[in-house]
Design a protein around this motif. Structure first.
Motif, PDB file in Angstrom:
ATOM      1  N   PRO A 226      46.131  36.460  47.644  1.00 31.63           N
ATOM      2  CA  PRO A 226      44.742  36.761  48.017  1.00 31.63           C
ATOM      3  C   PRO A 226      44.077  35.550  48.647  1.00 31.63           C
ATOM      4  N   LEU A 227      43.108  35.821  49.515  1.00 33.87           N
ATOM      5  CA  LEU A 227      42.348  34.753  50.157  1.00 33.87           C
ATOM      6  C   LEU A 227      41.299  34.163  49.238  1.00 33.87           C
TER       7      LEU A 227
ATOM      8  N   TYR B 130      38.598  41.492  39.685  1.00 35.07           N
ATOM      9  CA  TYR B 130      39.287  42.779  39.811  1.00 35.07           C
ATOM     10  C   TYR B 130      39.499  43.334  38.412  1.00 35.07           C
ATOM     11  N   THR B 131      39.234  44.607  38.266  1.00 35.51           N
ATOM     12  CA  THR B 131      39.354  45.267  36.961  1.00 35.51           C
ATOM     13  C   THR B 131      40.447  46.322  37.018  1.00 35.51           C
ATOM     14  N   GLY B 132      41.340  46.284  36.041  1.00 34.82           N
ATOM     15  CA  GLY B 132      42.422  47.258  35.991  1.00 34.82           C
ATOM     16  C   GLY B 132      41.949  48.607  35.489  1.00 34.82           C
ATOM     17  N   ASP B 133      42.870  49.566  35.461  1.00 33.14           N
ATOM     18  CA  ASP B 133      42.542  50.921  35.017  1.00 33.14           C
ATOM     19  C   ASP B 133      42.069  50.954  33.566  1.00 33.14           C
TER      20      ASP B 133
ATOM     21  N   GLN C 281      44.455  39.945  37.128  1.00 37.06           N
ATOM     22  CA  GLN C 281      44.741  38.822  38.010  1.00 37.06           C
ATOM     23  C   GLN C 281      45.671  39.282  39.120  1.00 37.06           C
ATOM     24  N   VAL C 282      45.368  38.932  40.364  1.00 36.14           N
ATOM     25  CA  VAL C 282      46.260  39.223  41.479  1.00 36.14           C
ATOM     26  C   VAL C 282      47.159  38.003  41.672  1.00 36.14           C
TER      27      VAL C 282
END
Length: 322
Positions: A172-173, A178-181, A187-188
């Motif tokens: 990622p830039l 980000y939130t998972g299901d 974390q990406v």
């Protein structure tokens, strides 16, 4: 009052344990320190006043425990302060107005203290956080950089990855939330990617793809001015952050050509501090991956952490004195 002697002003959140390591050293040396989180503290009893008149700037920052003459600051350590927020209970439009005024007003004052050294200046941090600027500056500074493409074109992304005989990775830039299901923060990670895995969703936003380095190990190089602290990181994973319980750390030296290029890199951005990541291949080539101008370092074992903390304390204590 902290202005009796030049003080170190530390801008960070209350739970910043990395800052604690350095502040304990400064306290042991008898260096006056004022710590505040302006985005939070100014709604909890702290106050800031600055005047601009013919004889220059005069101002005072008052916290729950200290009063600081802003003309008597030797160094500002811009660590990790909270975002500026509005007082609780404000309506949306008023809250947005108050938040923006705090950012431009308080942030502007604390970024323009005459005679203070910044580690690092917040405006330099923001400039240096952009990965495209990092890659360009690294190349111009003489650092080796893996072949990289940033694109919104799925076909160009597939073509780039297909042309990498050793494989390609996606990263990622920016470390966007980000939130998972399951509703938990996700974390990406840096991940290997094959051309056939790239979908037309690439067109939704810029994606960064990079040639995979056939690495022997990773290096985290922490720079404090001219002092460089390099740590070899051995991990079974492509992204060593993924399972840090499996990682081992070893202090190593920095090749002269890399050290010189790092100095040029930091100078290009006007940085005093930087946490740089490298992948070292089996031929010993250090490939620049990124530089966090406000990166962490205190998770290392004490024999590695302590010299970095001492170097930061030295820099903050010295300020801009020759």
């Amino acid at each position: 009052m902290a202005g009796d002697r030049p003080a170190v002003l530390v801008l960070t959140s209350a739970n910043d344990v990395t800052a604690d390591v350095v502040l304990r050293i400064l306290a042991g040396r008898g260096v006056p320190v004022v710590r505040t989180d302006p985005g939070v503290d100014l709604h909890r009893g702290a106050a800031l006043t600055t005047r601009y008149e013919t004889d220059g700037q005069r101002g005072t920052l008052t916290t729950a425990s200290r009063s600081l003459d802003l003309s008597c600051v030797r160094s500002v350590w811009y660590r990790r302060p909270s975002a500026y927020e509005a007082p609780e209970g404000m309506e949306r439009q008023d809250a947005e107005f108050a938040r923006s005024q705090a950012y431009w007003g308080v942030g502007g004052i604390l970024a323009a203290l005459p005679g203070a050294q910044y580690v690092n200046h917040p405006w330099r941090v923001r400039e240096a956080e952009h990965k495209p600027a990092q890659l360009d500056t690294a190349l111009r500074s003489g650092l080796a950089v893996p072949a990289t493409v940033i694109t919104t074109d799925p076909d160009k992304a597939r073509a780039f990855c297909a042309a990498r005989p050793g494989g390609a990775v996606y990263k990622p830039l920016w470390n966007s939330p980000y939130t998972g299901d399951d509703g938990r923060a996700a974390q990406v990670w840096v991940s290997e990617v094959r051309p056939e895995e790239i979908t037309d969703a690439v067109a939704a936003c810029p994606h960064l793809f990079q040639a995979k380095v056939d690495k022997a190990y990773d290096v985290r190089l922490t720079a404090v001015g001219e002092r460089l602290f390099a740590v070899r990181i051995d991990s079974p994973d492509l992204d060593w952050r993924r399972r840090q319980e499996l990682v081992t750390y070893t202090r190593i030296g920095v090749p002269d050509d890399v050290a010189a290029a790092v100095g040029r890199y930091l100078a290009s951005f006007g940085l005093v501090f930087g946490a740089l990541d490298f992948a070292v291949d089996h031929d010993g080539c250090w490939a620049f991956l990124e530089c966090n101008p406000n990166g962490q370092w205190a998770w290392f074992p004490p024999p590695i952490t302590d010299p970095i903390a001492e170097a930061l304390a030295d820099r903050l204590q010295k300020g801009t004195t020759p």
